[in-house]
Design an enzyme around this catalytic site. Structure first.
Site, PDB file in Angstrom:
ATOM      1  N   TYR A 102       0.866  -1.179   0.000  1.00  0.00           N
ATOM      2  CA  TYR A 102       0.000   0.000   0.000  1.00  0.00           C
ATOM      3  C   TYR A 102       0.903   1.229   0.000  1.00  0.00           C
ATOM      4  O   TYR A 102       1.657   1.460   0.944  1.00  0.00           O
ATOM      5  CB  TYR A 102      -0.879  -0.024   1.241  1.00  0.00           C
ATOM      6  CG  TYR A 102      -1.822   1.147   1.371  1.00  0.00           C
ATOM      7  CD1 TYR A 102      -3.040   1.150   0.707  1.00  0.00           C
ATOM      8  CD2 TYR A 102      -1.505   2.241   2.165  1.00  0.00           C
ATOM      9  CE1 TYR A 102      -3.906   2.216   0.833  1.00  0.00           C
ATOM     10  CE2 TYR A 102      -2.370   3.305   2.292  1.00  0.00           C
ATOM     11  CZ  TYR A 102      -3.566   3.290   1.629  1.00  0.00           C
ATOM     12  OH  TYR A 102      -4.432   4.348   1.760  1.00  0.00           O
TER      13      TYR A 102
ATOM     14  N   TYR B 137      -4.997   5.649  -7.381  1.00  0.00           N
ATOM     15  CA  TYR B 137      -5.297   5.247  -5.995  1.00  0.00           C
ATOM     16  C   TYR B 137      -6.580   4.436  -5.923  1.00  0.00           C
ATOM     17  O   TYR B 137      -7.633   4.906  -6.328  1.00  0.00           O
ATOM     18  CB  TYR B 137      -5.405   6.482  -5.101  1.00  0.00           C
ATOM     19  CG  TYR B 137      -5.618   6.104  -3.658  1.00  0.00           C
ATOM     20  CD1 TYR B 137      -4.556   5.656  -2.889  1.00  0.00           C
ATOM     21  CD2 TYR B 137      -6.882   6.153  -3.080  1.00  0.00           C
ATOM     22  CE1 TYR B 137      -4.741   5.274  -1.587  1.00  0.00           C
ATOM     23  CE2 TYR B 137      -7.078   5.772  -1.761  1.00  0.00           C
ATOM     24  CZ  TYR B 137      -6.005   5.330  -1.018  1.00  0.00           C
ATOM     25  OH  TYR B 137      -6.185   4.943   0.280  1.00  0.00           O
TER      26      TYR B 137
END
Lengths: 316, 170
Positions: A197, A247
């Site tokens: 992430y 994202y």
């Protein structure tokens, strides 16, 4: 002869000692040597193994506890550099331009110590994964990818605010890895590709350390020594990740690892007669982003520093 | 209790009537009298205010006066403000301050860590000169930014009455 500086009746400290100092230390009544210097900082320093051998020969106990400094801004920026290289070979990436460490450090400061290029952008998109039984997956058109291990929403021992509970340098991955690797029956060194992430550059470092891909404090070296780049030992976020592809709260890295395990990444390689790309493994700009024959991938998820999820996938 | 709404530098701050915990927390702040909840079972304080004790899970709590003094544990220096009302005040600091009270309990890595901006003693966001002086290790004391009738935000200002260590800054 090094000087042993008195701290308490139980403890003295010294700068870098020589091997000859160990017999002198034993003669002065010391019983245990703790070596805090990481190996390899200075070519002239004795290695831990050499110090240990000399200590044992002098009748001293020995412990090696290397203490390293935190990562440098240049090392942290290397995450963005690697992901931008990967994105340049992803026709669907939002930011395909390759950037350098200097580009990252020269971009304007948003919130110290994060520069503009240390941050991802919010983007509108949709992603989906289809999960079915292994038997049914084998009957589908695409090569199946199997879920080997899942850590679902693992938290630090206390689940409220991460910043109240220590040590704050340990994130959820430190706790989740006990579940992840045990369930998968593999270890970090078995993994071919990682997906971390990367809402910011630094989250990748912390996850790679805490899930055990390198030791705590060595993340700066791990992300800047070529390991995480395409063509490196264990590429990370081969789609460009959140920093460059777009994202998606972590899920696009799972999709990318599935593509990699199918050996069918959508990149700039020429199309073969069977409608599948012929991967060149030439990772220059605009070229290939398919890793060579990957079998195992790990996804490292991040809800917050204190809570996260993770998954290991295997090519069937 | 009733719903309350305030404006702070163009941001709308709302306190719902049903949010009894935060209504009580901010009622103490409005009197410039900092209180946190202590768990009736394990006796430990916690922050931020909540319905349960994060240390032992106890539900019964007692509001307890807490001294607002501590050491900067970490900070972030915001250069690009998102809220338009903060833009004239950049760079500004968000401080995470470890209170002297209950420091190192229940473990050496734990403490009461209270967020706030660095402000001048009158509660206005700190000047660039003041921002440049503060980092990890700085000694600070709590002051308040008064937003409206019955509402104040606890903030931090440099404690000039104690020796200041050389702070760590990025």
């Amino acid at each position: 002869m090094s000087e042993f500086r008195y701290v308490t009746d139980q403890l003295s400290v010294a700068p870098q000692i020589s091997l000859a100092d160990l017999a002198a230390a034993a003669a002065q009544g010391f019983r245990l040597v703790i070596n805090n210097r990481p190996d390899g900082e200075d070519p002239a320093q004795p290695t831990s193994a050499e110090v240990e051998a000399a200590a044992r020969a002098a009748g001293l106990d020995y412990a090696y506890i290397p203490v390293r400094g935190g990562p440098t801004p240049e090392q942290v920026a290397a995450v963005k550099v690697a992901h931008s290289e990967h994105a340049s070979n992803n026709p669907k990436a939002l930011y395909k331009k390759r950037v350098t460490v200097d580009d990252v450090l020269a971009s304007r400061m948003i919130c110290k110590p994060l520069h503009l290029l240390d941050c991802c952008t919010e983007s509108d998109n949709a992603t989906a994964l289809i999960v079915t039984s292994a038997a049914r997956a084998r009957d589908c058109r695409q090569h199946p990818v199997l879920i080997e291990s899942v850590v679902g929403r693992c938290s630090k021992p206390r689940t409220d605010n991460h910043f109240q509970h220590g040590p704050i340098t340990l994130t959820a991955g430190h706790y989740g890895r006990e579940i992840l690797w045990r369930n998968a029956g593999v270890l970090p060194e078995d993994i071919d590709i990682t997906g971390s992430y990367d809402a910011f550059t630094f989250t990748t470092l912390m996850q790679l350390e805490d899930y055990g891909f390198c030791r705590k404090g060595e993340g700066g070296d791990y992300v800047s020594n070529g390991t995480i780049r395409l063509g490196g030992k264990r590429p990370n976020n081969t789609s460009g990740g959140h920093l460059c592809e777009g994202y998606t709260h972590g899920i696009s890295m799972v999709i990318e690892n599935v593509r990699q395990l199918r050996h069918d990444v959508d990149d700039g390689c020429p199309m073969g007669p069977d409608g599948r790309r012929v991967h060149t493994h030439d990772y220059r700009e605009g070229g290939c982003r398919q890793v060579k024959d990957p079998q195992l991938t790990a996804n490292l998820g991040w809800h917050s520093p204190g809570t996260g999820s993770a998954m290991v996938l295997r090519r069937a | 209790m009733q719903d309350k709404q305030f404006d702070y530098l163009g941001m709308s701050l709302q306190l719902a009537a049903i949010d009894e915990v935060n209504q009580t927390y901010f009622a103490h702040c409005a009197r410039h009298d900092f209180h946190l909840q202590a768990c009736n079972a394990c006796r430990l304080l916690h922050y931020p205010p909540s319905a349960g004790c994060p240390w032992c899970g106890g539900a019964a709590q007692t509001w307890t006066r807490v001294q607002g003094q501590g050491t900067v544990y970490s900070y972030s220096e915001v250069v690009q403000a998102i809220q338009p009302g903060f833009k004239p005040h950049t760079p500004y600091l968000v401080l995470l301050v470890e209170l002297d009270e209950q420091r190192g309990k229940p473990s050496e890595h734990e403490a009461l860590r209270v967020f706030g901006n660095l402000v001048m003693p009158d509660g206005q966001l700190a000047s660039p000169e003041a921002v440049a002086q503060v980092g990890i290790g700085s000694r600070v004391r709590m002051v308040y930014t008064d937003i409206g009738e019955g509402f104040s935000i606890p903030q931090w200002t440099l404690d000039l009455d104690t020796p200041q260590p050389e702070p760590w800054r990025y």
